[in-house]
Design an enzyme around this catalytic site. Sequence first.
Site, PDB file in Angstrom:
ATOM      1  N   GLU A   1      13.816 -11.987   7.919  1.00  0.00           N
ATOM      2  CA  GLU A   1      14.634 -12.230   9.110  1.00  0.00           C
ATOM      3  C   GLU A   1      13.878 -11.887  10.382  1.00  0.00           C
ATOM      4  O   GLU A   1      13.305 -10.797  10.493  1.00  0.00           O
ATOM      5  CB  GLU A   1      15.897 -11.346   9.015  1.00  0.00           C
ATOM      6  CG  GLU A   1      16.897 -11.570  10.108  1.00  0.00           C
ATOM      7  CD  GLU A   1      17.558 -12.953  10.003  1.00  0.00           C
ATOM      8  OE1 GLU A   1      17.994 -13.315   8.898  1.00  0.00           O
ATOM      9  OE2 GLU A   1      17.618 -13.641  11.028  1.00  0.00           O
ATOM     10  N   ASP A   2      13.926 -12.811  11.322  1.00  0.00           N
ATOM     11  CA  ASP A   2      13.408 -12.550  12.673  1.00  0.00           C
ATOM     12  C   ASP A   2      11.959 -12.072  12.686  1.00  0.00           C
ATOM     13  O   ASP A   2      11.601 -11.105  13.372  1.00  0.00           O
ATOM     14  CB  ASP A   2      14.343 -11.586  13.424  1.00  0.00           C
ATOM     15  CG  ASP A   2      15.656 -12.280  13.811  1.00  0.00           C
ATOM     16  OD1 ASP A   2      15.860 -13.447  13.398  1.00  0.00           O
ATOM     17  OD2 ASP A   2      16.470 -11.662  14.514  1.00  0.00           O
TER      18      ASP A   2
ATOM     19  N   LYS B   1      23.521  -8.556   9.426  1.00  0.00           N
ATOM     20  CA  LYS B   1      23.488  -9.678   8.471  1.00  0.00           C
ATOM     21  C   LYS B   1      24.085  -9.224   7.142  1.00  0.00           C
ATOM     22  O   LYS B   1      24.842  -9.960   6.505  1.00  0.00           O
ATOM     23  CB  LYS B   1      22.048 -10.150   8.251  1.00  0.00           C
ATOM     24  CG  LYS B   1      21.389 -10.740   9.491  1.00  0.00           C
ATOM     25  CD  LYS B   1      21.387 -12.246   9.473  1.00  0.00           C
ATOM     26  CE  LYS B   1      20.825 -12.808  10.779  1.00  0.00           C
ATOM     27  NZ  LYS B   1      21.008 -14.237  10.939  1.00  0.00           N
TER      28      LYS B   1
ATOM     29  N   ASN C   1      20.315 -17.748  20.390  1.00  0.00           N
ATOM     30  CA  ASN C   1      21.137 -16.540  20.451  1.00  0.00           C
ATOM     31  C   ASN C   1      20.446 -15.465  21.276  1.00  0.00           C
ATOM     32  O   ASN C   1      19.219 -15.487  21.400  1.00  0.00           O
ATOM     33  CB  ASN C   1      21.355 -15.999  19.028  1.00  0.00           C
ATOM     34  CG  ASN C   1      22.060 -17.005  18.160  1.00  0.00           C
ATOM     35  OD1 ASN C   1      23.090 -17.542  18.511  1.00  0.00           O
ATOM     36  ND2 ASN C   1      21.479 -17.279  16.993  1.00  0.00           N
TER      37      ASN C   1
ATOM     38  N   TYR D   1      27.762  -8.732  14.925  1.00  0.00           N
ATOM     39  CA  TYR D   1      26.749  -9.787  14.815  1.00  0.00           C
ATOM     40  C   TYR D   1      26.566 -10.378  16.209  1.00  0.00           C
ATOM     41  O   TYR D   1      26.858  -9.713  17.213  1.00  0.00           O
ATOM     42  CB  TYR D   1      27.246 -10.790  13.750  1.00  0.00           C
ATOM     43  CG  TYR D   1      26.238 -11.808  13.321  1.00  0.00           C
ATOM     44  CD1 TYR D   1      25.005 -11.433  12.803  1.00  0.00           C
ATOM     45  CD2 TYR D   1      26.519 -13.178  13.425  1.00  0.00           C
ATOM     46  CE1 TYR D   1      24.076 -12.382  12.417  1.00  0.00           C
ATOM     47  CE2 TYR D   1      25.599 -14.132  13.020  1.00  0.00           C
ATOM     48  CZ  TYR D   1      24.374 -13.733  12.519  1.00  0.00           C
ATOM     49  OH  TYR D   1      23.463 -14.668  12.141  1.00  0.00           O
TER      50      TYR D   1
ATOM     51  N   ASP E   1      15.470 -16.715   6.589  1.00  0.00           N
ATOM     52  CA  ASP E   1      16.763 -17.107   7.137  1.00  0.00           C
ATOM     53  C   ASP E   1      16.622 -18.040   8.339  1.00  0.00           C
ATOM     54  O   ASP E   1      17.312 -19.058   8.435  1.00  0.00           O
ATOM     55  CB  ASP E   1      17.490 -15.820   7.555  1.00  0.00           C
ATOM     56  CG  ASP E   1      18.915 -16.064   7.999  1.00  0.00           C
ATOM     57  OD1 ASP E   1      19.596 -16.871   7.346  1.00  0.00           O
ATOM     58  OD2 ASP E   1      19.347 -15.440   8.984  1.00  0.00           O
ATOM     59  N   ASP E   2      15.725 -17.695   9.262  1.00  0.00           N
ATOM     60  CA  ASP E   2      15.610 -18.467  10.499  1.00  0.00           C
ATOM     61  C   ASP E   2      15.090 -19.874  10.236  1.00  0.00           C
ATOM     62  O   ASP E   2      15.467 -20.820  10.921  1.00  0.00           O
ATOM     63  CB  ASP E   2      14.685 -17.731  11.481  1.00  0.00           C
ATOM     64  CG  ASP E   2      15.204 -16.342  11.738  1.00  0.00           C
ATOM     65  OD1 ASP E   2      16.276 -16.228  12.345  1.00  0.00           O
ATOM     66  OD2 ASP E   2      14.573 -15.378  11.283  1.00  0.00           O
TER      67      ASP E   2
ATOM     68  N   ARG F   1      10.668 -10.897  16.601  1.00  0.00           N
ATOM     69  CA  ARG F   1      11.365 -11.917  17.403  1.00  0.00           C
ATOM     70  C   ARG F   1      12.845 -11.782  17.084  1.00  0.00           C
ATOM     71  O   ARG F   1      13.362 -12.448  16.210  1.00  0.00           O
ATOM     72  CB  ARG F   1      10.833 -13.318  17.036  1.00  0.00           C
ATOM     73  CG  ARG F   1      11.261 -14.439  17.891  1.00  0.00           C
ATOM     74  CD  ARG F   1      12.730 -14.837  17.713  1.00  0.00           C
ATOM     75  NE  ARG F   1      13.022 -15.643  16.556  1.00  0.00           N
ATOM     76  CZ  ARG F   1      14.178 -15.545  15.876  1.00  0.00           C
ATOM     77  NH1 ARG F   1      15.109 -14.656  16.182  1.00  0.00           N
ATOM     78  NH2 ARG F   1      14.388 -16.326  14.847  1.00  0.00           N
TER      79      ARG F   1
END
Length: 616
Positions: free
Chosen positions: A281-282, A210, A465, A139, A304-305, A192
Amino acid sequence: MLRNPALKTIHAATQRHVSSQVRHYSRRALTTLAAFPDLRMETMVQTTPKHGMDVIHDPLLSKGTAFSLSERERLGIRGLVPPRTQEMDKQLQRIIRNLRECRTPLEKFVFMTALQDRNETLYYRLLIDNLEELSQIIYTPTVGEACQRFHSIYRRSRGMYFSSLDRGQMAAMVHNWPHDQVDVIVVTDGSRVLGLGDLGANGMQIPIGKLSLYVAGGGIRPTSILPVVLDVGTNNESLLNDPLYLGMGHRRLEGDEYYSFVDEWVHAIQNRYPNALIQFEDFKYPHAYNLLHKYKDNICCFNDDIQSTSAVALAGVLAALKARGKAIDDLNEERIICVGAGSAGVGVCEGIIDCMVEQGKVKSREEAYSKIWMLDQHGLIGNSNLSSSASASPIGVGDRANLDERQLCYLKKDMSDRMSLEEVVKAIKPTVVLGLSGAPGVFTEGAIRAMAEGVEKPCVFPLSNPTHQSECTAEQAFEWTDGRAIFASGSPFKDVEYKGKIRKVNQINNAMSFPGLGLGITVSRASRVTGKMFMETAITIANMATEDQLKNGVLFPGVGQLREVSKEVAAKVCEVAYDQGLARAQLRQGVSLKNIIEESMWDPEYVPLIRVDGHM
Ligand SMILES: NC(=O)C1=CN([C@@H]2O[C@H](COP(=O)(O)OP(=O)(O)OC[C@H]3O[C@@H](n4cnc5c(N)ncnc54)[C@H](O)[C@@H]3O)[C@@H](O)[C@H]2O)C=CC1
Ligand SMILES: CC(=O)C(=O)O
Ligand SMILES: [Mg+2]
């Protein structure tokens, strides 16, 4: 056909108990067990129609060198593995020694991936037993580099890809996935990835990483997860020009073409897996929000973000209140700066606003908005009619017309547009500064020193991150605040020794919340994911640290205790699901929710394998 009559008896007897691949023995089957020394009354067995090399090469079945003699006999693998049976503890010794010999984090990543591809039971045992150390490999931060280098380090496929070539085919394609039961899907379009920008199909490592945490930290079964990339192209020039890139070599689909592509995929998935939880996600802003709003009330999904980041960041802010001797319902007294106005920044701030409103100490939502100052790449979202005192924007003149209603809620009419972070800090004396910008170094020395002048324990939370995208380092935060900061980052930093004392660092990463959320949704079979679930997740996590830990700057347990955190979060999520009438699973009478959750968590142990014929 099964040749061994005793096995047939076990098979026939266990058929009545088929609910998953792992079965308990029935009484009748137990009468035949004496013939198989690895089978015990209390153990579970796993059945498979596979035999020989097919077992050895199936990572969900393989035990490497740990197959017992009778198993080797049953599965037709006698002679196909080295003669000495080595139990898991010996295998772990060997694996850890070899892992430690890897020179770089990326080498460790490749090593871990190879292990996952060979033997998932061993992979997850290793991961769970060394979660703090190895989450940094599979991760953040190493997964970021693994995404950037995905097309170079690629060895073997995992997960599913849906590309622009597949339009019109997705409903059929989903049936290529080999498992009938899928509980959690993590899907990205790679637009992203962490703070690394558009990485196209290389983003696949993110869903894989994840989902490894769902299994290791949330006890979801490895057979019940599905990582997905929606390859709608990439705008990353270097990938487009790289002949080794594995994704589609065209620019991103946009507009209606993009949304109808995602829609086809969602419908295809719903068709085969109507109960699966989908984690977006992303996805870049504003697609992330648009997709969430399109689907959140119709299917079991979340972003999630936006949402789990919001839960864990709110948990951090609430725990920090306690660490400063306040109560968690004093949130309205905070003055919060958020640097970053994208999915994560807006999502986190919405969670904080929701919580202030819920606590009832603000008169209106508007009053809650007045407690948060939001900056984007141009500086403060302020009043463009007031003159700015400085060239605030780090990148010069930019276009403010793109701000949407979600971001404009934070507009400060009484302050100049584009003020720099340092200017805003001096003007409003914040208690908390959040970094969700993906822009390394934007927490400047001037800004953090100015913050430390106005508050005894400044909360400095650079949450971007991976590590090198962090808005400041832990050392800088403690140095610039004379060791007084309460510090949390998105990716891990080591504790810092400052003036002879160890200063604790915390990790505020959505990884602390999504595995527990997924577990709670899976156990309750909730049909939707709601805002209340995230708020309760935040409060649950915020209340986990002891008084002593809080006093020492520890806000909540670290990734090493993720399974414990997940149990608590899952229990709360289940409770909310039942309260809100969304749960579809029947609760067992007389068993506490926590016990049900604990029992349902998958734990990687080798179970005796039994060969059965036909399709299961
Ligand atoms: N710790 C955690 O659990 C999480 C951390 N993140 C991190 O948050 C970061 C942002 O993610 P998203 O919001 O999804 O991205 P995004 O691209 O939607 O938003 C980024 C925002 O940062 C702003 N920004 C860019 N450069 C800036 C600068 N120099 N100064 C101030 N603002 C600047 C942009 O204007 C934009 O508003 C990423 O690095 C990501 O890794 C995201 C989700 C979870
Ligand atoms: C942690 C995470 O989801 C991100 O940085 O995007
Ligand atoms: Mg993310």
